[in-house]
Design a protein around this motif. Structure first.
Motif, mmCIF file in Angstrom:
data_model
loop_
_atom_site.group_PDB
_atom_site.id
_atom_site.type_symbol
_atom_site.label_atom_id
_atom_site.label_comp_id
_atom_site.label_asym_id
_atom_site.label_seq_id
_atom_site.Cartn_x
_atom_site.Cartn_y
_atom_site.Cartn_z
ATOM 1 N N LEU A 647 25.344 5.629 31.847
ATOM 2 C CA LEU A 647 24.716 6.297 32.978
ATOM 3 C C LEU A 647 23.206 6.139 33.005
ATOM 4 O O LEU A 647 22.571 6.413 34.029
ATOM 5 C CB LEU A 647 25.099 7.780 32.982
ATOM 6 C CG LEU A 647 26.611 8.056 33.093
ATOM 7 C CD1 LEU A 647 26.885 9.551 33.103
ATOM 8 C CD2 LEU A 647 27.204 7.391 34.321
ATOM 9 N N ARG A 648 22.599 5.673 31.931
ATOM 10 C CA ARG A 648 21.158 5.394 31.956
ATOM 11 C C ARG A 648 20.839 4.233 32.895
ATOM 12 O O ARG A 648 19.715 4.079 33.356
ATOM 13 C CB ARG A 648 20.653 5.056 30.556
ATOM 14 C CG ARG A 648 20.801 6.164 29.523
ATOM 15 C CD ARG A 648 20.469 5.643 28.143
ATOM 16 N NE ARG A 648 21.297 4.499 27.804
ATOM 17 C CZ ARG A 648 20.991 3.582 26.890
ATOM 18 N NH1 ARG A 648 19.861 3.683 26.205
ATOM 19 N NH2 ARG A 648 21.810 2.578 26.639
ATOM 20 N N HIS A 649 21.867 3.403 33.173
ATOM 21 C CA HIS A 649 21.684 2.250 34.044
ATOM 22 C C HIS A 649 22.188 2.503 35.464
ATOM 23 O O HIS A 649 22.186 1.591 36.287
ATOM 24 C CB HIS A 649 22.427 1.036 33.469
ATOM 25 C CG HIS A 649 21.901 0.565 32.147
ATOM 26 N ND1 HIS A 649 20.855 -0.320 32.033
ATOM 27 C CD2 HIS A 649 22.270 0.866 30.882
ATOM 28 C CE1 HIS A 649 20.601 -0.555 30.757
ATOM 29 N NE2 HIS A 649 21.448 0.153 30.032
ATOM 30 N N SER A 650 22.635 3.707 35.748
ATOM 31 C CA SER A 650 23.257 3.985 37.037
ATOM 32 C C SER A 650 22.270 3.824 38.196
ATOM 33 O O SER A 650 21.128 4.308 38.144
ATOM 34 C CB SER A 650 23.818 5.408 37.052
ATOM 35 O OG SER A 650 24.286 5.749 38.338
ATOM 36 N N ALA A 651 22.739 3.159 39.227
ATOM 37 C CA ALA A 651 21.924 3.015 40.436
ATOM 38 C C ALA A 651 21.759 4.344 41.163
ATOM 39 O O ALA A 651 20.881 4.477 42.022
ATOM 40 C CB ALA A 651 22.565 1.988 41.365
ATOM 41 N N ALA A 652 22.580 5.328 40.801
ATOM 42 C CA ALA A 652 22.521 6.623 41.475
ATOM 43 C C ALA A 652 21.438 7.538 40.910
ATOM 44 O O ALA A 652 21.246 8.648 41.422
ATOM 45 C CB ALA A 652 23.877 7.317 41.375
ATOM 46 N N LEU A 653 20.731 7.100 39.875
ATOM 47 C CA LEU A 653 19.685 7.957 39.308
ATOM 48 C C LEU A 653 18.595 8.279 40.320
ATOM 49 O O LEU A 653 17.943 9.317 40.238
ATOM 50 C CB LEU A 653 19.072 7.286 38.070
ATOM 51 C CG LEU A 653 19.988 7.150 36.850
ATOM 52 C CD1 LEU A 653 19.227 6.508 35.700
ATOM 53 C CD2 LEU A 653 20.547 8.506 36.428
ATOM 54 N N ASN A 654 18.391 7.379 41.275
ATOM 55 C CA ASN A 654 17.376 7.586 42.312
ATOM 56 C C ASN A 654 17.899 8.387 43.490
ATOM 57 O O ASN A 654 17.149 8.659 44.429
ATOM 58 C CB ASN A 654 16.876 6.228 42.828
ATOM 59 C CG ASN A 654 15.554 5.842 42.187
ATOM 60 O OD1 ASN A 654 14.727 6.706 41.914
ATOM 61 N ND2 ASN A 654 15.357 4.551 41.947
ATOM 62 N N ALA A 655 19.186 8.722 43.464
ATOM 63 C CA ALA A 655 19.811 9.314 44.653
ATOM 64 C C ALA A 655 20.558 10.592 44.288
ATOM 65 O O ALA A 655 21.726 10.539 43.879
ATOM 66 C CB ALA A 655 20.768 8.304 45.294
ATOM 67 N N PRO A 656 19.912 11.745 44.404
ATOM 68 C CA PRO A 656 20.573 13.012 44.051
ATOM 69 C C PRO A 656 21.889 13.219 44.788
ATOM 70 O O PRO A 656 22.852 13.723 44.209
ATOM 71 C CB PRO A 656 19.542 14.074 44.454
ATOM 72 C CG PRO A 656 18.227 13.356 44.467
ATOM 73 C CD PRO A 656 18.526 11.947 44.870
ATOM 74 N N GLU A 657 21.935 12.812 46.052
ATOM 75 C CA GLU A 657 23.161 13.026 46.829
ATOM 76 C C GLU A 657 24.314 12.168 46.301
ATOM 77 O O GLU A 657 25.484 12.560 46.367
ATOM 78 C CB GLU A 657 22.914 12.738 48.321
ATOM 79 C CG GLU A 657 22.588 11.287 48.674
ATOM 80 C CD GLU A 657 21.155 10.875 48.355
ATOM 81 O OE1 GLU A 657 20.845 9.685 48.543
ATOM 82 O OE2 GLU A 657 20.355 11.735 47.924
#
Length: 705
Positions: A647-657
């Motif tokens: 999850l450190r590489h997740s593209a969703a880190l920038n997207a709270p929603e």
């Protein structure tokens, strides 16, 4: 606090160089097989066949075949292989009967092959819902099938017992055999005894009450069931064994099930007509979380019951007061040994707690217990009773965190041992790995996730290069050849990483084992000299087996990295080497000429997280939630082992929603990532996101340094 606990771990690791009725059902069972695979065949398998999980009822995993031996094993080559459609951990032992090889894979799928050519005969997919993964502690694995008469039996991850036709793979019957499909799973291999299929379940980290049950081979109807922990006393006890066990518990243990699940080891002893099985940990791990006190029978024990009726015969508890996840569910092996000048029919057992136990198979009488690794949770074993004296410091719920040797993965995990009557040695796949325990404050049970009562944030690996390096250096594996009479190791082979594969020994003076690093290796059984190895391209967890057809001996093993070490241990999961999972079956014979395709290259993952913009309070709150709900799948301190997403590489880190849609709304439920809305709020999901961003930035800086 985390640095202190992990620093202690790094410092410690180098030192580790009745006449009662059964619960229900009636005696008897299915018609005993007179054709196909019979009880007599399992008891004494034809020399070239492998008919049960441990080859025979005694679970010795020893083959009398000698064509492949210590003089010619160097000529062993690949005969054939088959790549699977699922890239999860592979833990099953193939079975071979009448020229057909039967295997199970991850997600409880079953396949049958021509054992000589590798041609696929049939395939069965029970279509286990992928969201089942949320209640499976240790990957979507399956350890094997059972053969009896003209049927193949498999337990499925979602709690079904299924009978298949051996020739076609078509279902004959299917039964849901777990009490519910929220807290229970099945990953173990069934055993069949006198017309009855025996199976238990997993779930002791959830809200499961352990049991073993017998089912009619022809109908799947329950014949008898024996629970391993007592239920609510207000409901009355099923038998005297449960009434006696209740005296060793305190608090309202039944509200969380109690644990003690029979998730793997089941051994039948024809000499005594007893079924011996190992039980899992008490639940929750932290006794204070549920007001639990006392030995908590029959958890972390070997229990014996009558094979016909399920009536209690005896028990021996190996880890009283278990608060460390020291399951006794490891393979139970029967052997006849000369002890004290007389022949004894004994149980050989090496559970997670780090001791080799020798017990009388008929009575459960304690004979000996000897540590085979560094042990600090106990200060000694009573030489008469065999009961361990618990180290007061190991009761972490009463004060400071405790770093235990061995740790929760166990000095010996589920990977099967092997006993050779030719050498008299017990071959053990050993883990040298500590584990830090800290009690969670104000812990309350929830409807989802692990229910252990631990604080996984306090004990998570810090972003400290020195601590990580020391822990990595000291975390290793060993192949141990143990002399149970002399009570000491005859020889050892040191391995770079824990979580290596199970063992096969043969009359050809050979021991086979796969490694976490991806090699399949043969050693001399008497001396431990390495004689041959084969690069399988992926880590090996499963135990090998061997069989013969038309005068040729074959050796087979399942390949595929995964399981609990990969999913939960974070940076330590990469000790052997970073590798992808390539799930396959490989089969060898002398002069084999087949070759594997080139392994695909590993993609290089670069940490490129967004800047941390949260508050320290948000990151801490998110870390505590991650430690409770996420690390068992996505890795300690957010470092994944490779099987599940890092999850450190997740593209969703920038997207709270986006994070909320996954964690709260269950957008990826079809992939096994279910909604956690019953335990978490939207702001909790955002706090977890802040923690992941903080961890990714810490590790990016660590890599740069």
């Amino acid at each position: 606090m985390r640095l202190k606990v992990l620093g202690l771990m790094a410092a410690l690791l180098p030192l580790a160089a009745c006449n009662i009725k059964s619960d229900g059902g009636s005696a008897g069972g299915g018609t005993v097989a007179s054709t196909g695979v019979t009880d007599a065949m399992i008891a004494q398998a034809p020399e070239g066949e492998w008919l049960s999980y441990g080859r025979d009822y005694g679970e010795q995993r020893f083959s009398p075949l000698t064509q492949v031996n210590d003089g010619n094993v160097g000529q062993l080559g690949l005969a054939w292989f088959h790549d699977f459609e699922t890239a999860r951990g592979q833990e099953s032992t193939p079975l071979m009967h009448d020229g057909t090889l039967y295997i199970s894979t991850a997600w409880s799928m079953v396949k049958a092959f021509d054992a000589k050519t590798g041609a696929l005969k049939w395939s069965y997919d029970p279509e286990v819902p992928r969201e089942t993964l949320v209640r499976a502690c240790c990957d979507a694995v399956n350890r094997g099938v059972a053969l009896y008469g003209d049927k193949v039996f498999v337990g499925t991850l979602d709690g079904r017992l299924v009978a298949l036709d051996q020739k076609t793979g078509k279902p004959v019957w299917s039964k849901v055999v777990v009490p519910n499909q929220q807290d229970y799973t099945i990953t173990g291999a069934p055993r069949v005894v006198k017309g009855k299929v025996l199976i238990g379940s997993g779930g002791a980290e959830y809200k499961a009450r352990g049991y073993i049950a017998a089912y009619d081979v022809n109908t799947g109807n329950e014949v008898w069931k024996f629970h391993t922990v007592p239920g609510n006393p207000a409901d009355g006890f099923e038998n005297k064994a449960m009434e006696n066990a209740a005296r060793t518990w305190a608090g309202e243990w039944w509200k969380l099930g109690g644990g003690g699940t029979v998730w793997d080891s089941i051994t039948y002893d024809p000499t005594t007509n007893l079924v011996l099985f190992g039980t899992g940990n008490a639940e929750p791990w932290n006794p204070a979380a549920a007001g639990r006190e006392g030995d908590s029978l029959y958890t972390s024990s070997i229990v014996a019951v009558n094979a016909d009726t399920g009536e209690y015969a005896w028990h021996f508890q190996e880890t009283p007061e278990d608060r460390w996840d020291f399951d006794s569910a490891q393979q139970i092996t029967l052997a006849d040994l000369m002890i004290g000048g007389q022949s004894r029919h004994v149980v050989l057992h090496a559970p997670k707690n780090g001791h080799v136990y020798v017990l009388d198979a008929k009575t459960g009488q304690f004979i000996s217990a000897t540590p085979f690794v560094m042990v600090n949770w106990a200060t000694g074993i009573d030489p008469k009773t065999g009961k361990a004296t618990v180290n007061p410091a190991a009761r972490y719920e009463k004060g400071a965190p405790f770093v235990s040797l061995p740790g929760a993965v166990g000095a010996h995990s589920w990977q099967p041992q092997s006993f050779s009557p030719k050498t008299g040695l017990l071959y053990l796949p050993v883990n040298n790995a500590a584990f830090p325990y800290a009690a969670a404050k104000d812990w309350k049970a929830t409807d989802i996730g692990f229910q252990t009562g631990l604080d996984g944030y306090v004990t998570s690996m810090p972003a400290d290069a020195k601590v990580q390096a020391e822990a990595m250096k000291a975390t290793t594996g060993t192949l141990v050849a143990w002399d149970p009479v002399a009570k000491k190791a005859a020889w050892k082979v040191e391995l770079p990483s824990p979580s290596n594969g199970g063992i096969l020994s043969t009359a050809g003076n050979l021991v086979f084992q796969g490694t976490a690093g991806g090699d399949f290796v043969a050693y001399s059984a008497d001396k431990g000299k390495q004689l041959w190895s084969f690069p399988a391209q992926s880590g090996i967890l499963a135990a090998p087996m061997t069989y013969a057809i038309d005068g040729e001996q074959y050796v087979a093993v399942m390949v595929g990295w995964g399981g609990v070490w990969d999913v939960a241990t974070g940076v330590l999961a990469h000790k052997a080497k970073k590798q992808r999972n390539i799930s396959r079956l490989v089969v060898f014979k002398l002069g084999g000429k087949a070759t594997l395709p080139a392994a695909p290259p590993m993609a290089k993952m670069v940490l490129d997280p967004p800047p941390f913009t949260g508050t320290p309070e948000q990151a801490k709150a998110g870390g505590e939630l991650y430690g409770r709900y996420c690390n068992v799948c996505h890795g300690d301190a957010a470092v994944a082992g490779g099987l599940n997403p890092d999850l450190r590489h997740s593209a969703a880190l920038n997207a709270p929603e986006a994070i909320r849609s996954v964690v709260i709304d269950g957008a990826l439920q079809h992939n096994g990532m279910v909604s956690f809305k019953s335990a978490l709020k939207p702001e909790d999901a955002d706090n977890i996101r802040h923690y992941l961003i903080k961890r990714a930035n810490e590790d990016k800086e660590l890599e740069a340094r």
